[in-house]
Write a protein that holds these residues in place. Sequence first.
Motif, PDB file in Angstrom:
ATOM      1  N   TYR A   1     -16.096   3.284  -1.822  1.00 29.83           N
ATOM      2  CA  TYR A   1     -15.698   2.050  -2.492  1.00 29.83           C
ATOM      3  C   TYR A   1     -15.115   2.391  -3.992  1.00 29.83           C
ATOM      4  O   TYR A   1     -13.833   1.541  -4.373  1.00 29.83           O
ATOM      5  N   SER A   2     -15.662   3.082  -4.614  1.00 28.25           N
ATOM      6  CA  SER A   2     -14.741   3.392  -5.984  1.00 28.25           C
ATOM      7  C   SER A   2     -13.431   4.089  -5.724  1.00 28.25           C
ATOM      8  O   SER A   2     -12.568   3.673  -6.641  1.00 28.25           O
ATOM      9  N   ASN A   3     -13.306   4.992  -4.562  1.00 26.76           N
ATOM     10  CA  ASN A   3     -11.936   5.578  -4.378  1.00 26.76           C
ATOM     11  C   ASN A   3     -11.085   4.423  -3.957  1.00 26.76           C
ATOM     12  O   ASN A   3      -9.877   4.477  -4.327  1.00 26.76           O
TER      13      ASN A   3
ATOM     14  N   LEU B   1     -15.438  -1.270 -11.874  1.00 21.24           N
ATOM     15  CA  LEU B   1     -15.154  -0.422 -13.075  1.00 21.24           C
ATOM     16  C   LEU B   1     -13.855   0.554 -12.637  1.00 21.24           C
ATOM     17  O   LEU B   1     -13.083   0.721 -13.638  1.00 21.24           O
ATOM     18  N   ALA B   2     -14.001   1.144 -11.472  1.00 22.73           N
ATOM     19  CA  ALA B   2     -12.817   2.072 -11.315  1.00 22.73           C
ATOM     20  C   ALA B   2     -11.540   1.132 -11.166  1.00 22.73           C
ATOM     21  O   ALA B   2     -10.607   1.688 -11.678  1.00 22.73           O
ATOM     22  N   TYR B   3     -11.594   0.011 -10.512  1.00 26.24           N
ATOM     23  CA  TYR B   3     -10.415  -0.699 -10.693  1.00 26.24           C
ATOM     24  C   TYR B   3      -9.800  -1.051 -12.069  1.00 26.24           C
ATOM     25  O   TYR B   3      -8.536  -1.039 -12.337  1.00 26.24           O
ATOM     26  N   LEU B   4     -10.943  -1.580 -12.568  1.00 21.51           N
ATOM     27  CA  LEU B   4     -10.414  -2.085 -14.293  1.00 21.51           C
ATOM     28  C   LEU B   4      -9.947  -0.826 -14.924  1.00 21.51           C
ATOM     29  O   LEU B   4      -9.224  -0.923 -15.989  1.00 21.51           O
ATOM     30  N   TYR B   5     -10.322   0.431 -14.664  1.00 20.30           N
ATOM     31  CA  TYR B   5      -9.940   1.624 -15.436  1.00 20.30           C
ATOM     32  C   TYR B   5      -8.193   1.731 -15.101  1.00 20.30           C
ATOM     33  O   TYR B   5      -7.610   2.040 -16.062  1.00 20.30           O
ATOM     34  N   THR B   6      -7.888   1.493 -13.890  1.00 22.01           N
ATOM     35  CA  THR B   6      -6.594   1.667 -13.520  1.00 22.01           C
ATOM     36  C   THR B   6      -5.768   0.397 -14.210  1.00 22.01           C
ATOM     37  O   THR B   6      -4.473   0.541 -14.571  1.00 22.01           O
TER      38      THR B   6
END
Length: 256
Positions: free
Chosen positions: A121-123, A64-69
Motif C-alpha cells: 500500500y505504501s508503494n 504518509l507516503a502519498y503526502l511525501y510526494t
Amino acid sequence: MNLITFPALTDAVIYTYGFYIFLSVFVFKLESSGTFNLPYSKFAKGHGVSPKVGMFIIYFLPILAYLYTWNTSDNPKLFYQWITLIAFVIHFGKRCLEVLFLHKFSGKIGMLGVFFITIAYSNIGLITGSLHNHTSESHVTQIPVWWTALGATFFSIGQIGNLYHHILLTKLRSGNEKEYKIPNQGLFQKLVCPHYFFELVSWLGFAILSTYADSFFILMIMTAYLSGRSNRTREWYIEKLPGFPLERKRILPGIY
C-alpha cells in the motif's frame, strides 16, 4: 486527449507492466487456492500483534507516503492534484477510522501480513502520488470534466458501499463476541464479499481520477487479490458454517 495516459514504452516500462500482470496472476493463485492467505481476519494464525495496531499501520503509512510526494513536488497544486490527494486520504483515512472505531476483530494479525500489505500500500502511495504531483499543468487542463465527475462518482459509491457492508458485518457481533455468523443483509444476500466489490469500485474511481495506466494496473492487482481471497473466503464459510447459501457469488454480482 487519451483518457488513460501511458508512458513511452521503454524496456523498463514494459518489464514493469509485465511484472504487474505476473503479480496479479500470482497473488490470485495463492489466495484463491489457500496456498498462502495473508494472515489476518479469518485466516489469522493465532499469533502476531493486535489487529488494531497492525491494521492501523497498514492503512496509515500509505497516507504518509502519498503526502511525501505532495511535499516534495514543486508543481502547482491544481484541482487535479487536490482531488487525487483527497481521494487517496479518504480511502485510507476511512480504513484507519474503521480499524479504531468500527471493526470487531477475531484474532491477532501476523507480522508477515502487516509487513507485506504495508509495503504494497505504501508503494501505491509513492507511485500514484509521484505521478499525480509531477503531472504538468498542460496535461491536467486536458482532462475532461465529465471524466473527473465519473471517477468521483465511482469512488464515492465504492466508499459508501464498502462502509455500509462493514457496518453490517460489525452488527453481526454483540459485545466482545468473536464467533463468525452468516451475513444476510445488503448485497450479502448475493455475494460472499460485497465489501470487496465496493472496494474495487472505489479503486476504479481512483484510477479514472488518476488517468494514469499505472493506476489501472493497481486496480488489476487489487482485483486479482480480492477475487482470490473472496474465493477462499467462500470455501471457508462453506467448511465452517453449516447452511451457508451455495448460490452466493464471491465478489462480482452474477458473474464470480
